[in-house]
Enzyme design. Structure first.
Site, PDB file in Angstrom:
ATOM      1  N   GLU A 149     -26.598  17.516 -14.702  1.00 59.20           N
ATOM      2  CA  GLU A 149     -27.619  17.092 -16.117  1.00 59.20           C
ATOM      3  C   GLU A 149     -27.581  17.630 -16.842  1.00 59.20           C
ATOM      4  OE1 GLU A 149     -30.298  15.392 -13.870  1.00 59.20           O
ATOM      5  OE2 GLU A 149     -31.264  16.291 -12.882  1.00 59.20           O
ATOM      6  N   THR A 202     -35.436  12.994 -21.071  1.00 58.29           N
ATOM      7  CA  THR A 202     -35.921  14.223 -20.890  1.00 58.29           C
ATOM      8  C   THR A 202     -35.631  15.101 -21.948  1.00 58.29           C
ATOM      9  OG1 THR A 202     -35.240  14.012 -18.517  1.00 58.29           O
ATOM     10  CG2 THR A 202     -34.739  16.425 -19.187  1.00 58.29           C
TER      11      THR A 202
END
Length: 333
Positions: A149, A202
């Site tokens: 991530e 994101t």
């Protein structure tokens, strides 16, 4: 425990690979993160879609990504792929001189807001730990997946990778130290997800958020998160619905999603408990009590999307009790 770790590190340094199992296929599910009021700390697992990794432990050091199905735009360079980042972290932390060869099957489109990078990272962490002799604890696997991530978004958050690994609904109580709490899942809780055919990175969505929020706003958000957790344990669907309100991310991010207001209005009119942006978007989720209500909400949201002329994918799922798991063991010849 310390002696066991020392033994395992010596084992890897001698490059002795188990003759019982060298390669496995692992499946990890899509996830809905934030659930409106729990930015970066809460998420749930879906039954579908999902990613699958085929991972092989090799005598040759290094990471090799030999193929990616389902998404032509992803890099096979392990330094630019979340799977590569996780696998490299696993080898480094285990003190192993071995390597990994991996094939990736993407069932979750990148930039969808339903944990595409999180599913791949979770599958990689779970598979690597298994092939390295179950070297990492569940929380350590979350920490490994967070490295994926970090590469994907610049932030090592756990709200997607935790439910992708554990299944169910998870709460990140603390990041330092990492503390994951598995929450109660009401039996009749269903999820509807509408994924418009567009991508929101994101990193871009995070850039829209204020670095600081007023204390009054924070208090309202904390109250909703506490209410949501209480509602889950009490199976109080009305309380769950009242708590699914976001004062932090939705006001900033909803402008990126065409038709968001219409979708939200349609879902609530059809009986949804609450509606919000899944992760950073563009997917929009609705939580519902019971499968029949979820079917009605799915049809209402789908009709709204068709009326405004946006191509989309749709999913209906209970909260999945299963996170990353082996879907096929591959024995050496």
């Amino acid at each position: 425990m310390l002696l066991q770790r020392v033994y395992l590190q010596i084992y890897f340094q001698l490059s002795i690979i188990s003759i019982m199992e060298k390669s496995i296929r692992v499946k990890a599910p899509a996830t809905i993160s934030n659930l409106n009021c729990g930015f970066d700390v809460i998420g749930l697992a879906l039954n579908e879609p999902f990613d699958i990794l085929e991972l092989e432990l090799t005598e040759k050091s290094g990471i090799e990504i030999t193929g990616i199905k389902g998404c032509a735009g992803l890099s096979q360079d392990p330094d630019k792929n979340v799977v590569g980042a996780v696998l490299r972290a696993a080898l480094d932390r285990a003190g192993s001189r071995n390597g990994f060869r991996v094939k990736i099957e993407k069932g979750i489109r990148p930039g969808s807001g339903i944990g595409s990078s999180g599913a791949s990272a979770a599958a990689a962490a779970f598979a690597a730990s298994h092939l390295l002799g179950d070297f990492f604890s569940p929380v350590e696997q979350v920490m490994l997946a967070m490295e994926g991530e970090r590469l994907a978004s610049g932030s090592a958050h756990a709200d997607n990778v935790a439910p992708a690994l554990f299944g169910g609904i998870t709460l990140v109580r603390s990041y330092e130290p990492l503390d994951i709490v598995e929450l109660h899942v009401p039996q009749e809780l269903f999820c509807v997800v509408i994924h418009p055919e567009c991508e929101i990175k994101t990193s871009v969505a995070r850039g829209l958020l204020d670095r600081e929020i007023p204390l009054a706003t924070a208090v309202r958000q904390w109250g909703n998160l506490a209410g949501l957790v209480a509602g889950l344990y009490r199976e109080d669907y009305e309380l769950i619905g009242r708590s699914l309100v976001d004062f932090v991310a939705e006001p900033k991010r909803s402008v990126l999603i065409k038709g968001f207001d219409q979708l939200k209005k349609s879902a609530l009119k059809c009986g949804a408990l609450g509606v919000g942006i899944s992760g950073s978007g563009p997917s929009v989720f609705a939580l519902c009590k019971g499968g029949d209500c979820a079917e009605t909400v799915l049809e209402g949201m789908s009709e709204t999307m068709r009326s405004i002329g946006i191509v989309f994918d749709a999913y209906l799922s209970p909260v999945s009790g299963q996170g990353a798991h082996i879907c096929q063991k591959i024995m050496p010849e």
